[in-house]
Design a protein around this motif. Structure first.
Motif, PDB file in Angstrom:
ATOM      1  N   ALA A   1       2.464   1.631  -3.423  1.00 56.27           N
ATOM      2  CA  ALA A   1       1.496   2.139  -4.386  1.00 56.27           C
ATOM      3  C   ALA A   1       1.301   3.638  -4.200  1.00 56.27           C
ATOM      4  CB  ALA A   1       0.172   1.403  -4.240  1.00 56.27           C
TER       5      ALA A   1
ATOM      6  N   HIS B   1      -3.452  -3.094  -4.934  1.00 60.60           N
ATOM      7  CA  HIS B   1      -2.189  -2.349  -4.841  1.00 60.60           C
ATOM      8  C   HIS B   1      -1.334  -2.550  -6.098  1.00 60.60           C
ATOM      9  CE1 HIS B   1      -3.392  -1.513  -0.854  1.00 60.60           C
ATOM     10  NE2 HIS B   1      -2.980  -2.641  -0.301  1.00 60.60           N
TER      11      HIS B   1
ATOM     12  N   ALA C   1       0.830  -1.204   0.000  1.00 56.86           N
ATOM     13  CA  ALA C   1       0.000   0.000   0.000  1.00 56.86           C
ATOM     14  C   ALA C   1       0.868   1.259   0.000  1.00 56.86           C
ATOM     15  CB  ALA C   1      -0.924  -0.006   1.210  1.00 56.86           C
TER      16      ALA C   1
END
Length: 207
Positions: free
Chosen positions: A125, A187, A122
């Protein structure tokens, strides 16, 4: 990593100890990408030529600094999560009750061990997203660093994905496996964005 120098961290990574390992390396890759985003912002902010991008760079720098701190914390969390899995596998299994307790402990530890690289993915990303935000307004003298930041974040995504999958593979809860796989897939949509940024930077710098 806490107060470790880079050399100390790499020595620990290279040692026979199983942690830190690939999960911590993935988090460090995300941290490197975030740090490069901050650097590009710092070298763009205050330059009259890029005045129209000032607000974007200021905002991106705040988010990149947060991402870097979060990624470094995840590097430490990964080592702790691995230790918990290792400890769970060492629990006694001589009786039926012990085997049941050991199994519960293993599954709980695996869930946490999968969650850490999911968080790393996460963060990675988010770093890719920051690269996309700043690439058009970045100081041309450090444009290549935006490409390296995106490449570093992409490496973090790939590396985190491996660590998610190795932990979920041993999980017996099919629902938990599916939820982790779905979150990871979301993600990983940023991989294409990262690749596009790297290509765009390469074209702009003439490679």
């Amino acid at each position: 990593m806490d107060d470790e120098t880079m050399a100390e961290f790499l020595a620990d990574l290279a040692s026979p100890a199983p942690a830190p390992g690939g999960g911590a390396a993935a988090a460090l890759q995300a941290a490197l990408g975030a740090a490069l985003v901050s650097m590009v912002c710092n070298l763009t902010i205050g330059k009259p030529r890029y005045a129209e991008h000032e607000a974007t760079m200021l905002s991106a720098r705040i988010e990149a600094d947060k991402a870097r701190a979060e990624a470094l914390a995840l590097a430490n969390a990964d080592a702790r999560a691995f230790a918990a899995v290792s400890d769970a596998y060492k629990l006694p299994k001589g009786t039926e009750d012990e085997r049941a307790e050991r199994s519960r402990a293993i599954q709980a530890a695996l869930g946490t061990a999968a969650e850490v690289p999911l968080h790393t993915a996460a963060v990675a990303a988010a770093v890719v997203g920051l690269c996309a935000t700043i690439v058009d307004g970045a100081n041309v003298n450090v444009l290549s660093d935006v490409g390296v930041a995106a490449a570093s974040a992409r490496a973090a995504l790939d590396s985190a994905a491996i660590n998610v999958r190795v932990n979920t593979a041993a999980m017996t809860d099919a629902g938990a496996r599916e939820r982790a796989a779905a979150a990871l897939a979301e993600h990983l949509t940023s991989v294409a964005t990262a690749d596009g940024i790297v290509r765009a930077v390469g074209e702009r710098i003439g490679s």
